[in-house]
Write an enzyme that holds these catalytic residues in place. Sequence first.
Site, PDB file in Angstrom:
ATOM      1  N   GLY A   1       0.805  -1.220   0.000  1.00 38.65           N
ATOM      2  CA  GLY A   1       0.000   0.000   0.000  1.00 38.65           C
ATOM      3  C   GLY A   1       0.834   1.265   0.000  1.00 38.65           C
ATOM      4  O   GLY A   1       2.061   1.235  -0.165  1.00 38.65           O
TER       5      GLY A   1
ATOM      6  N   ASP B   1       1.193 -11.523   4.183  1.00 33.45           N
ATOM      7  CA  ASP B   1       1.959 -11.468   2.935  1.00 33.45           C
ATOM      8  C   ASP B   1       2.649 -10.114   2.816  1.00 33.45           C
ATOM      9  O   ASP B   1       1.985  -9.078   2.727  1.00 33.45           O
ATOM     10  CB  ASP B   1       1.003 -11.654   1.744  1.00 33.45           C
ATOM     11  CG  ASP B   1       1.721 -11.597   0.407  1.00 33.45           C
ATOM     12  OD1 ASP B   1       2.319 -12.611   0.021  1.00 33.45           O
ATOM     13  OD2 ASP B   1       1.704 -10.530  -0.240  1.00 33.45           O
TER      14      ASP B   1
ATOM     15  N   TYR C   1       7.630  -3.751  -0.715  1.00 35.41           N
ATOM     16  CA  TYR C   1       6.561  -2.963  -0.080  1.00 35.41           C
ATOM     17  C   TYR C   1       7.082  -1.974   0.965  1.00 35.41           C
ATOM     18  O   TYR C   1       6.307  -1.161   1.477  1.00 35.41           O
ATOM     19  CB  TYR C   1       5.515  -3.882   0.588  1.00 35.41           C
ATOM     20  CG  TYR C   1       4.899  -4.929  -0.308  1.00 35.41           C
ATOM     21  CD1 TYR C   1       5.050  -4.885  -1.697  1.00 35.41           C
ATOM     22  CD2 TYR C   1       4.173  -5.985   0.222  1.00 35.41           C
ATOM     23  CE1 TYR C   1       4.503  -5.862  -2.508  1.00 35.41           C
ATOM     24  CE2 TYR C   1       3.610  -6.962  -0.585  1.00 35.41           C
ATOM     25  CZ  TYR C   1       3.791  -6.895  -1.949  1.00 35.41           C
ATOM     26  OH  TYR C   1       3.249  -7.869  -2.759  1.00 35.41           O
TER      27      TYR C   1
ATOM     28  N   LYS D   1       9.144 -11.701  -0.012  1.00 34.70           N
ATOM     29  CA  LYS D   1       9.564 -11.946  -1.406  1.00 34.70           C
ATOM     30  C   LYS D   1      10.895 -11.277  -1.738  1.00 34.70           C
ATOM     31  O   LYS D   1      11.186 -10.188  -1.242  1.00 34.70           O
ATOM     32  CB  LYS D   1       8.490 -11.409  -2.375  1.00 34.70           C
ATOM     33  CG  LYS D   1       7.088 -11.850  -2.017  1.00 34.70           C
ATOM     34  CD  LYS D   1       6.038 -11.396  -2.992  1.00 34.70           C
ATOM     35  CE  LYS D   1       4.656 -11.602  -2.396  1.00 34.70           C
ATOM     36  NZ  LYS D   1       4.171 -10.454  -1.584  1.00 34.70           N
TER      37      LYS D   1
ATOM     38  N   HIS E   1       9.845 -12.723  -6.423  1.00 35.10           N
ATOM     39  CA  HIS E   1       8.716 -11.820  -6.689  1.00 35.10           C
ATOM     40  C   HIS E   1       8.305 -11.834  -8.165  1.00 35.10           C
ATOM     41  O   HIS E   1       7.119 -11.695  -8.489  1.00 35.10           O
ATOM     42  CB  HIS E   1       9.086 -10.396  -6.242  1.00 35.10           C
ATOM     43  CG  HIS E   1       7.927  -9.561  -5.825  1.00 35.10           C
ATOM     44  ND1 HIS E   1       7.946  -8.712  -4.753  1.00 35.10           N
ATOM     45  CD2 HIS E   1       6.685  -9.434  -6.347  1.00 35.10           C
ATOM     46  CE1 HIS E   1       6.773  -8.101  -4.627  1.00 35.10           C
ATOM     47  NE2 HIS E   1       5.991  -8.524  -5.593  1.00 35.10           N
TER      48      HIS E   1
ATOM     49  N   SER F   1       6.386 -16.055  -7.725  1.00 32.78           N
ATOM     50  CA  SER F   1       5.242 -15.159  -7.909  1.00 32.78           C
ATOM     51  C   SER F   1       5.334 -14.568  -9.301  1.00 32.78           C
ATOM     52  O   SER F   1       6.441 -14.258  -9.774  1.00 32.78           O
ATOM     53  CB  SER F   1       5.302 -14.045  -6.845  1.00 32.78           C
ATOM     54  OG  SER F   1       4.260 -13.129  -7.055  1.00 32.78           O
ATOM     55  N   ASN F   2       4.208 -14.436  -9.962  1.00 27.15           N
ATOM     56  CA  ASN F   2       4.155 -13.864 -11.316  1.00 27.15           C
ATOM     57  C   ASN F   2       4.899 -14.715 -12.342  1.00 27.15           C
ATOM     58  O   ASN F   2       5.442 -14.181 -13.313  1.00 27.15           O
ATOM     59  CB  ASN F   2       4.704 -12.425 -11.320  1.00 27.15           C
ATOM     60  CG  ASN F   2       3.862 -11.497 -10.486  1.00 27.15           C
ATOM     61  OD1 ASN F   2       2.663 -11.381 -10.704  1.00 27.15           O
ATOM     62  ND2 ASN F   2       4.472 -10.835  -9.503  1.00 27.15           N
TER      63      ASN F   2
ATOM     64  N   SER G   1      -6.162  -4.959   3.700  1.00 26.42           N
ATOM     65  CA  SER G   1      -6.947  -3.897   4.326  1.00 26.42           C
ATOM     66  C   SER G   1      -6.197  -3.388   5.539  1.00 26.42           C
ATOM     67  O   SER G   1      -5.504  -4.141   6.214  1.00 26.42           O
ATOM     68  CB  SER G   1      -8.333  -4.396   4.742  1.00 26.42           C
ATOM     69  OG  SER G   1      -9.052  -3.303   5.297  1.00 26.42           O
TER      70      SER G   1
ATOM     71  N   ARG H   1     -13.051  -4.030   8.032  1.00 28.00           N
ATOM     72  CA  ARG H   1     -12.890  -4.781   6.780  1.00 28.00           C
ATOM     73  C   ARG H   1     -11.935  -5.966   6.966  1.00 28.00           C
ATOM     74  O   ARG H   1     -12.124  -7.030   6.374  1.00 28.00           O
ATOM     75  CB  ARG H   1     -12.415  -3.854   5.657  1.00 28.00           C
ATOM     76  CG  ARG H   1     -13.518  -2.907   5.205  1.00 28.00           C
ATOM     77  CD  ARG H   1     -13.179  -2.198   3.899  1.00 28.00           C
ATOM     78  NE  ARG H   1     -12.225  -1.123   4.032  1.00 28.00           N
ATOM     79  CZ  ARG H   1     -12.526   0.122   4.402  1.00 28.00           C
ATOM     80  NH1 ARG H   1     -13.767   0.466   4.682  1.00 28.00           N
ATOM     81  NH2 ARG H   1     -11.590   1.055   4.480  1.00 28.00           N
TER      82      ARG H   1
ATOM     83  N   ASN I   1     -13.213  -9.646   6.044  1.00 29.26           N
ATOM     84  CA  ASN I   1     -12.564 -10.402   4.962  1.00 29.26           C
ATOM     85  C   ASN I   1     -12.187 -11.828   5.366  1.00 29.26           C
ATOM     86  O   ASN I   1     -11.996 -12.676   4.500  1.00 29.26           O
ATOM     87  CB  ASN I   1     -11.328  -9.653   4.451  1.00 29.26           C
ATOM     88  CG  ASN I   1     -11.694  -8.379   3.710  1.00 29.26           C
ATOM     89  OD1 ASN I   1     -12.845  -8.185   3.332  1.00 29.26           O
ATOM     90  ND2 ASN I   1     -10.730  -7.487   3.507  1.00 29.26           N
TER      91      ASN I   1
END
Length: 326
Positions: A44, A68, A73, A102, A135, A173-174, A275, A280, A284
Site C-alpha cells: 500500500g 503477505d 513494499y 519476497k 517476486h 510469484s508472477n 486492508s 474490513r 474479509n
Amino acid sequence: MARATFGVLLLLTICYQGIWAAQAPVKLLNDGNRIPVIALGTYGSADDIAVMRQAVFWAIEAGYRHIDTAELYRNEEQVGQGIADALQKGLVRREELFITTKLWNNHHARDQVIPALRDSLRRLGLDYVDLYLIHSPVAQAANGTFEDIDYLDTWRGMEDAKKLGLTKSIGVSNFNSEQINRIINNCEIKPAVNEIEVNPTLTQEALISYCQSVGIEVMSYSPFGFMVSRNRENSPPPKFDDPELTKMAHKYGKSTSQIVLRYLIDRDTIPIPKSVNKERIKKNIDIFDFSLTEEEIATINKFNKNVRVVDIVKWKNHPYYPFNKP
Ligand code: NDP
C-alpha cells in the site's frame, strides 16, 4: 471429579488453540508444510505503511495466521512490529503464524538470495519466514535496467535458503506455466506456491489448473480486482454493487466482497485481501461458514476479461516477461 478436571483442561486447551476463533483452515503444501488459506495483504501507500503495525495486529487478533509482505513494499519493519506486538500480548505463538515475504528483482544472482533474505528477516525481526517467493522472473539492476540472470540461478539460491532453514518453504510469484515447468525440470526442490493475480476479471483458469496439476498452491493477489478503484479509465465490471454478486450476497447473508473472497477459496486458491481498516480486516476473514455452488463459481468466471490490475509495461521487452502466456 477427575473427569470434571479433565473436561475443564480439555476446554481450556481447545480455547487456547483458537479452535473457536474465526480462523482459516490450512492446506498441506507439496513440501509437507501447512499454509493458512487466507493471508492479509500488506502492499500500500505511505499512509498504509504508517498504520501497518496496527493492521497486522488487528488481523492476528481477528484470526489471520498468514501475512503477505515483500521487500518491495518497504513495510517489513512495520509488519514485524505488528507480529511482535501479537506475540508479546500472547495472542499467538510464532509457530502458529505463517509469514510470506519476497525477493525483489535486483537480487536475482544465486549468491544474492541469502543476503537479501537475511535483510528481510532483520527488518521483520524474525529468525525464519514460512514462505519466500521470487517476486517475479524478471531480473533488474537497482536502477531498473534489465539484467541477464536466469531465474533458474535464482531458484538455486532459494533452495540454498531453504536448506539453511531461513525459510520453511520456497515458491515463485508472477511466473507463467512454461517458466514453472522449466523450474520443475531443473530443480532439486519444487516450488510450493505461485502467487499470481486472480479476481473476477482475471480468472486465470489455465494457469491455476496447470499449477494444481503439478501440486503447486496458488495464492491470489489483488482479489478484489477492479471492484476497488485502481485509477484506471474504463475499468471492467463487476463493482461491489453488481446485481449478480448482490444476489449471492443476499442468499448467504454476506457482502459482495465476501462472495468474491469465497469464490477464490472455492477455486482452491489462497486469497490475499489487503486492508488496514479494522472492520474490513474482520469481514474479509469471515468467509468460512458458507460456500458457493458450481453454478455460482461459473457465473463469476464469466466476468473474466483477461485484464490485469498489475501489468508492468516496462517489463514487456524482457525475455522473461511472464504475462504474454498463461
Ligand atoms: P486488494 O484486491 O486486496 O484490494 C485492496 C483494496 O481494497 C484497498 O483499497 C482496501 O482498502 C480495499 N478493501 C479491502 N477490503 C475491502 C472490503 N471488504 N470492501 C471494500 N474494500 C475493501 O488489492 P491489492 O492489490 O492490495 O492485493 C492484495 C495483496 O496481494 C497486496 O496487498 C499484496 O500483499 C499482494 N500483492 C502481490 C503482488 C505480487 O506481485 N506478488 C502484486 C499485488 C499485490 P482498505 O485498506 O482501506 O480497507
